[in-house]
Design a protein around this motif. Sequence first.
Motif, short mmCIF file in Angstrom:
data_model
loop_
_atom_site.label_atom_id
_atom_site.label_comp_id
_atom_site.label_asym_id
_atom_site.label_seq_id
_atom_site.Cartn_x
_atom_site.Cartn_y
_atom_site.Cartn_z
N GLU A 214 -3.61 -16.13 3.07
CA GLU A 214 -2.87 -16.29 1.82
C GLU A 214 -3.13 -15.12 0.87
N ALA A 215 -4.36 -14.61 0.86
CA ALA A 215 -4.64 -13.43 0.05
C ALA A 215 -3.85 -12.23 0.56
N LEU A 216 -3.75 -12.12 1.88
CA LEU A 216 -2.97 -11.04 2.49
C LEU A 216 -1.50 -11.12 2.05
N LYS A 217 -0.94 -12.33 2.06
CA LYS A 217 0.46 -12.49 1.65
C LYS A 217 0.65 -12.08 0.19
N THR A 218 -0.30 -12.46 -0.66
CA THR A 218 -0.21 -12.07 -2.07
C THR A 218 -0.18 -10.55 -2.21
N GLY A 219 -1.02 -9.88 -1.43
CA GLY A 219 -1.02 -8.42 -1.45
C GLY A 219 0.29 -7.82 -0.99
N LEU A 220 0.90 -8.43 0.03
CA LEU A 220 2.19 -7.94 0.53
C LEU A 220 3.30 -8.14 -0.50
N PHE A 221 3.26 -9.25 -1.22
CA PHE A 221 4.27 -9.48 -2.26
C PHE A 221 4.17 -8.41 -3.34
N GLU B 132 6.49 -15.13 3.75
CA GLU B 132 6.10 -16.48 3.37
C GLU B 132 5.99 -17.42 4.57
N SER B 133 6.79 -17.16 5.60
CA SER B 133 6.86 -18.10 6.73
C SER B 133 5.81 -17.85 7.81
N ILE B 134 5.16 -16.69 7.80
CA ILE B 134 4.24 -16.39 8.90
C ILE B 134 2.95 -17.20 8.77
N GLY B 135 2.38 -17.51 9.92
CA GLY B 135 1.13 -18.27 9.98
C GLY B 135 0.75 -18.50 11.44
N PRO B 136 -0.36 -19.18 11.69
CA PRO B 136 -0.77 -19.43 13.07
C PRO B 136 0.28 -20.15 13.90
N ASP C 22 -10.12 -7.14 -2.72
CA ASP C 22 -8.98 -7.58 -3.53
C ASP C 22 -7.72 -7.16 -2.78
N ALA C 23 -6.98 -8.13 -2.24
CA ALA C 23 -5.86 -7.82 -1.35
C ALA C 23 -4.80 -6.98 -2.05
N VAL C 24 -4.48 -7.30 -3.30
CA VAL C 24 -3.45 -6.57 -4.02
C VAL C 24 -3.83 -5.10 -4.20
#
Length: 541
Positions: free
Chosen positions: A113-120, A158-162, A278-280
Amino acid sequence: MIAFYKIGYLWLLLLLPLLAVLLWLLDRMALQRRARFADTALWKILMPQHRILGGRVRLFATLAVLFLGIVALAEPRIGTTVDKGQKATLDIIVAVDVSNSMLATDMYPSRLEALKTGLFALLQKLRGDRIGLVAFAGNAYPQMPLTSDYGTARMFIESIGPQKVSMQGTNLTRAISASLAMFGKEEADNRTIFLLTDGENHEDSALVEAQRAREAGVLLNVASFGTTQGAPIPVYENGVQVGFKTDRQGKQVLSKANPDMLRKLAEAGGGYFVQADDAVSALLNLYKQTDDMPRLPMESTDVRNNANRFLWLLWPAFFLLLLERAIRNRWFARVHKAVPVLALFALCSGTAFAQHPNAVLRQGVTAYKEGNFDLAIQKFKEAGKEKELKTIAGYNLGAAYYKKGMLDSAINVVQRVAVEDDDPKLQQMAWYNLGNAFLQQDKTGKAIDAYTKALKLDPNDENARYNLAYALKKQQAEQQKQKEKEQKEDEKQDQNNAKKEEKPLDKNDANQEVLKLLEEAEKQKRKDYSVDDPIKPEKDW
């Protein structure tokens, strides 16, 4: 298709018949006044121009000028235009680790989830660069081809995950290989891979693959997620955490990041390494490192609008007005007075109509380009209430819905445009966007159908061709997966049928079986104690 952006002005056309009657009456009154001074024959001698081009021609010219001017005020739109330009772009494939270890909570709320925040945050900083997406674990799975449509990219992220992968693990080799394959065979210096992972890899071949990427001119940039102290891996059932992952001995498993190995991987790939505490900040820093990379020019397409054709009406009106002035003033005697007035009229008209034809629609387009999709949706809805704006506002509304991630709403709106509109360009773009939306919803069959229709309207659309190939490949994989599932179900059914055939004995059958066994045992006993055997003595009591 002809549309009017200010259709209210057309109501003024209802005044033209009344004006024609009024002008005709005025002309008749003028003739009656002339008759008081001289007869018709004398007037033809005194005013020869009336014999050649009389009041009727001037009346027609005046009415035609007014007609064309009113229609021009309504701003007619004929056909469509696509605003295109050149942008210097970078091609980035983001390979995201979606293995179960990325669910560890040593980053808030989890590594993934931290990774996704950084990608956004990264999407907000991209300057027209194209981005693609690969999800990997034990194997690598392409998710999204290269695109500058950041709204689409956001939905994929947003849709990616295990749940997106069927094989767990962390195979960095296949992640790099799949990322390279998404660039295609065309060589360019503006390509890079962002590998985002915790680094729990146990294969030395990843370094070899990183070197292969470097030799192909693709820089491998790596970001490490997680801590070296490690954290437990949550286990979820139906979206609810039920515990943590354990090994065979029942001990809790700790997932630890491996930044040292990832740093070597980045060095082998000729790129940069960052530790994503810090992912962002980490991903923005990784993107900043690409500032020195060459960016190649690529054609870009902005939100489209119908072409304004008001000048097609103003120029005929100009010449008709010039003609009317010439007739009124004895054949061009005072044409030089008419020309400045008309030139000023044309100049003012060009200034007034050079802007976007509708203020509300213009505000929606501005909000769309600025990424304020909520405001864009509001403005496009408002503009679409006018009948003449329904088509273009509907198309733009669908695009705003799509960017916002409201796929069902986007499909409903754009589908109407694709079916009802008679503009081939607009239909083609609508079918293409529908294909993207259907693909997001995993409706592969509908996506294939939409891309096919888009290509029929424009066979040269490379994006539609690429996405169609991607959808066909995805459909083939889904069909293969379904076939394997059905085979497993058939095997399971056969096993169940075999078990049913081995029915347990009921009570009567069991008694018969026992009696049969006793009889066989008695026969065997008699055989064993034949007459030839000596009689054994009795034991003492």
